[in-house]
Design a protein around this motif. Structure first.
Motif, PDB file in Angstrom:
ATOM      1  N   TYR A   1      53.806  40.546  24.265  1.00 46.99           N
ATOM      2  CA  TYR A   1      53.797  41.596  25.288  1.00 46.99           C
ATOM      3  C   TYR A   1      53.461  40.920  26.607  1.00 46.99           C
ATOM      4  CZ  TYR A   1      53.325  46.090  27.470  1.00 46.99           C
ATOM      5  OH  TYR A   1      53.525  47.159  28.284  1.00 46.99           O
ATOM      6  N   PRO A   2      54.411  40.908  27.552  1.00 41.35           N
ATOM      7  CA  PRO A   2      54.198  40.124  28.770  1.00 41.35           C
ATOM      8  C   PRO A   2      52.899  40.491  29.486  1.00 41.35           C
ATOM      9  CG  PRO A   2      56.456  40.906  28.660  1.00 41.35           C
ATOM     10  CD  PRO A   2      55.726  41.568  27.537  1.00 41.35           C
ATOM     11  N   GLY A   3      52.249  39.466  29.992  1.00 39.55           N
ATOM     12  CA  GLY A   3      50.994  39.697  30.714  1.00 39.55           C
ATOM     13  C   GLY A   3      49.777  39.383  29.883  1.00 39.55           C
ATOM     14  N   TYR A   4      49.973  39.316  28.551  1.00 46.19           N
ATOM     15  CA  TYR A   4      48.862  38.983  27.662  1.00 46.19           C
ATOM     16  C   TYR A   4      49.264  37.803  26.780  1.00 46.19           C
ATOM     17  CZ  TYR A   4      47.106  43.587  28.864  1.00 46.19           C
ATOM     18  OH  TYR A   4      46.657  44.675  29.557  1.00 46.19           O
ATOM     19  N   GLU A   5      48.445  36.773  26.769  1.00 48.04           N
ATOM     20  CA  GLU A   5      48.735  35.659  25.862  1.00 48.04           C
ATOM     21  C   GLU A   5      48.640  36.174  24.430  1.00 48.04           C
ATOM     22  OE1 GLU A   5      47.161  31.163  25.175  1.00 48.04           O
ATOM     23  OE2 GLU A   5      46.605  32.203  27.009  1.00 48.04           O
ATOM     24  N   HIS A   6      47.556  36.874  24.166  1.00 47.32           N
ATOM     25  CA  HIS A   6      47.482  37.677  22.948  1.00 47.32           C
ATOM     26  C   HIS A   6      46.457  38.780  23.140  1.00 47.32           C
ATOM     27  CE1 HIS A   6      43.852  35.524  21.760  1.00 47.32           C
ATOM     28  NE2 HIS A   6      44.486  34.438  22.113  1.00 47.32           N
ATOM     29  N   ILE A   7      46.710  39.874  22.452  1.00 46.15           N
ATOM     30  CA  ILE A   7      45.823  41.040  22.545  1.00 46.15           C
ATOM     31  C   ILE A   7      45.940  41.794  21.223  1.00 46.15           C
ATOM     32  CG2 ILE A   7      47.669  42.419  23.666  1.00 46.15           C
ATOM     33  CD1 ILE A   7      45.383  43.865  25.235  1.00 46.15           C
ATOM     34  N   SER A   8      44.867  42.421  20.781  1.00 41.87           N
ATOM     35  CA  SER A   8      44.970  43.173  19.521  1.00 41.87           C
ATOM     36  C   SER A   8      45.734  44.478  19.768  1.00 41.87           C
ATOM     37  CB  SER A   8      43.579  43.469  18.962  1.00 41.87           C
ATOM     38  OG  SER A   8      43.009  44.565  19.629  1.00 41.87           O
ATOM     39  N   GLY A   9      46.352  44.995  18.740  1.00 38.55           N
ATOM     40  CA  GLY A   9      47.122  46.239  18.863  1.00 38.55           C
ATOM     41  C   GLY A   9      46.271  47.397  19.379  1.00 38.55           C
ATOM     42  N   PRO A  10      45.104  47.649  18.752  1.00 35.19           N
ATOM     43  CA  PRO A  10      44.270  48.754  19.230  1.00 35.19           C
ATOM     44  C   PRO A  10      43.821  48.574  20.689  1.00 35.19           C
ATOM     45  CG  PRO A  10      43.632  48.140  17.012  1.00 35.19           C
ATOM     46  CD  PRO A  10      44.630  47.128  17.457  1.00 35.19           C
ATOM     47  N   ALA A  11      43.573  47.333  21.109  1.00 34.20           N
ATOM     48  CA  ALA A  11      43.155  47.110  22.504  1.00 34.20           C
ATOM     49  C   ALA A  11      44.302  47.421  23.466  1.00 34.20           C
ATOM     50  CB  ALA A  11      42.688  45.664  22.687  1.00 34.20           C
ATOM     51  N   LEU A  12      45.532  47.043  23.086  1.00 32.77           N
ATOM     52  CA  LEU A  12      46.672  47.346  23.953  1.00 32.77           C
ATOM     53  C   LEU A  12      46.903  48.867  23.997  1.00 32.77           C
ATOM     54  CD1 LEU A  12      48.922  46.263  25.756  1.00 32.77           C
ATOM     55  CD2 LEU A  12      50.343  45.945  23.721  1.00 32.77           C
ATOM     56  N   ALA A  13      46.710  49.521  22.861  1.00 35.01           N
ATOM     57  CA  ALA A  13      46.854  50.980  22.814  1.00 35.01           C
ATOM     58  C   ALA A  13      45.858  51.635  23.779  1.00 35.01           C
ATOM     59  CB  ALA A  13      46.628  51.482  21.385  1.00 35.01           C
ATOM     60  N   GLU A  14      44.641  51.149  23.765  1.00 28.04           N
ATOM     61  CA  GLU A  14      43.596  51.688  24.646  1.00 28.04           C
ATOM     62  C   GLU A  14      44.009  51.539  26.116  1.00 28.04           C
ATOM     63  OE1 GLU A  14      40.640  52.804  23.147  1.00 28.04           O
ATOM     64  OE2 GLU A  14      40.185  53.634  25.122  1.00 28.04           O
ATOM     65  N   LYS A  15      44.551  50.376  26.445  1.00 32.85           N
ATOM     66  CA  LYS A  15      44.954  50.115  27.832  1.00 32.85           C
ATOM     67  C   LYS A  15      46.117  51.021  28.247  1.00 32.85           C
ATOM     68  CE  LYS A  15      43.196  45.489  28.504  1.00 32.85           C
ATOM     69  NZ  LYS A  15      42.213  45.941  29.509  1.00 32.85           N
TER      70      LYS A  15
END
Ligand code: FAD
Ligand code: NAP
Length: 305
Positions: free
Chosen positions: A48-62
Motif C-alpha cells: 500500500y503506497p506510503g507505507y513500507e509495511h503496516i498491519s491490516g487493522p492499523a491501516l483500517a483505523e487510519k
C-alpha cells in the motif's frame, strides 16, 4: 433519506464514503461487522503506497478516522435485500428499511470453503481461515496450509513464527502467488511443499484435528499425514447474496460495472472485491471507492430535478 448509502466498510466502502462526504452529501456507511473488511485478517501489508509495511487493522483505523470529520454516519447492520421500485433505493436490514437516492455496493468477498468431510466438523478446532486470528494457538505444531495464491503463501509465512513446520499443499506444481511472496516462501526453511495434491478429508478425535488425507492428482496416490492445524486459503466468493435478484451479477456472483463503477441500474454503483475484475487489492479497492464517491455526486447533480 440519505444521498447515498455505502454497504460495506472495507477499504473500498470507506474510501467511497470519504469522497461522498467531502462532496457534502448525506452519507451512511452500513457495516455488519467491524470496519476494515478483509484487511483485518492480515498482519503485514507491504504493497500500500506510503507505507513500507503496516498491519491490516492499523491501516483500517487510519482509513476510518477521517470519516466522522466529513459527516459520514456509521450504521451497524446487514443489508438483506435491495428494493428498487421507484427512484428511491430501499435497503432492507434486520432492523428496518433505510432509504437513499443512490447506493454504493462494497460488500467485498469471503473465503471459499473446500467442502470436504471434516472441514465443518473441525472448524475452530484445528481448521482455520485466518492465520492472524488463530496462528498463536498453534505454537510448536506442524501445520498445513491449503492453496497456492497470495493469501495461502503469505499466511504460511506468517505462521512460521509460531509453527514447527508449515506445509503448503497445492493442486498444481506452480504457485499462483506473486513472485516476491513465492521467493520468500522458497527461502524459508520451515516451509515445505506438497505439489499436485488436494486435501480429501480432515480427520481428528473428539477434540481436534489430527490427520489429513491428501491425494496426489497426478499419480492418484493417497496418504494420511499428521497435522495439528489446517489453514484454508482457496480463494474468494462474492458477498452478493442480497443482490443476486437484481440482474447485475455474473454467473459466479461478481457484480458487473462500467469503468465508472456504475451498474446497469441507475444510481447503483459497485466497488472493490465484490466487482467482476482481475486484481483484488486494497489499492484497487480504494481507487474504485474514490470513483464511486465522485460518481454519486455527479449522478445526483444530473438528476437534481
Ligand atoms: P472487503 O475488505 O471484503 O470488505 C467488505 C465489507 O463489507 C466487510 O467489512 C463486510 O463485513 C461488509 N459486508 C459484506 N456484506 C455486507 C452486508 N450484506 N451488509 C453490510 N455489510 C456487509 N490486499 C493488498 O492489497 N495487500 C495485502 O497485503 C493483502 N493481504 C491480504 C491478506 C489476506 C489474508 C486477505 C484475505 C486479503 C488480503 N488482501 C490484500 C486483499 C484485500 O484485503 C482486499 O482486496 C480488500 O480488503 C477488498 O476491499 P473491499 O472493501 O472491496 O472488501
Ligand atoms: P486466489 O488468488 O484465487 O488463489 C486461490 C488459490 O487456491 C489458487 O492457487 C487455487 O489454485 C487454489 N484453489 C482454488 N480452489 C481450490 C480447491 N477447491 N482446492 C484446492 N485448491 C484450490 O485467492 P487468494 O489467495 O485468497 O487471493 C484473493 C485475492 O486477494 C487475490 O486477488 C490476491 O491477489 C489478493 N491478495 C493479495 C495479497 C497481497 O497483495 N499481498 C495477499 C493476499 C491476497 P489454482 O492456482 O490452481 O487456481
Amino acid at each position: 433519506m440519505y444521498d447515498t448509502i455505502v454497504v460495506g466498510a472495507g477499504p473500498a466502502g470507506m474510501t467511497a464514503a470519504l469522497y461522498a462526504g467531502r462532496s457534502n452529501l448525506k452519507v451512511a456507511l452500513l457495516e455488519r461487522g467491524i470496519y476494515g473488511g478483509q484487511m483485518n485478517n492480515t498482519a503485514e501489508i507491504e504493497n500500500y503506497p506510503g507505507y513500507e509495511h503496516i498491519s491490516g487493522p492499523a491501516l483500517a483505523e487510519k482509513m476510518f478516522e477521517p470519516l466522522e470529520k466529513f459527516g459520514v454516519e456509521h450504521l451497524f447492520g446487514t443489508m438483506t435485500k435491495l428494493e428498487l421500485d421507484g427512484p428511491i433505493k430501499k435497503i432492507h436490514t434486520e432492523d428496518g428499511i433505510l432509504e437513499a437516492k443512490t447506493v454504493i455496493l462494497a460488500m467485498g468477498a469471503k473465503h471459499r470453503l473446500l467442502g470436504i468431510p471434516g472441514e465443518d466438523t473441525y472448524n475452530s478446532r484445528g481448521v482455520s481461515y485466518c492465520a492472524v486470528c488463530d496462528g498463536a494457538f498453534f505454537r510448536g505444531q506442524n501445520l498445513l496450509v491449503v492453496g497456492g495464491g497470495d493469501s495461502a503463501v503469505e499466511e504460511a509465512l506468517f505462521l512460521t513464527q509460531f509453527a514447527e513446520t508449515v506445509t503448503i499443499v497445492h493442486r498444481r506444481d506452480q504457485l499462483r502467488a506473486q513472485k516476491v511472496i513465492q521467493d520468500r516462501a522458497f527461502a524459508n526453511e520451515k516451509i515445505k511443499f506438497i505439489w499436485d495434491s488436494v486435501v480429501e478429508e480432515i480427520q481428528g478425535d473428539d477434540l481436534r484435528v489430527q490427520e489429513v488425507v491428501i491425494k496426489n492428482v497426478k499419480t492418484g496416490e493417497v496418504s494420511q499425514q499428521a497435522f495439528g492445524g489446517v489453514f484454508i486459503y482457496v480463494g474468494l466468493d462474492a458477498m452478493t447474496e442480497s443482490v443476486t435478484d437484481l440482474g447485475i451479477t455474473d454467473e459466479a456472483g461478481w457484480i458487473i460495472t462500467d469503468q465508472d463503477m456504475a451498474t446497469t441500474i441507475p444510481g447503483v454503483f459497485a466497488i472493490g472485491d465484490v466487482r467482476q475484475k482481475q486484481l483484488r487489492q486494497i489499492t484497487t479497492a480504494v481507487g474504485e471507492g474514490a470513483q464511486a464517491g465522485q460518481g454519486v455526486y455527479n449522478y445526483l447533480t444530473e438528476h437534481a430535478n
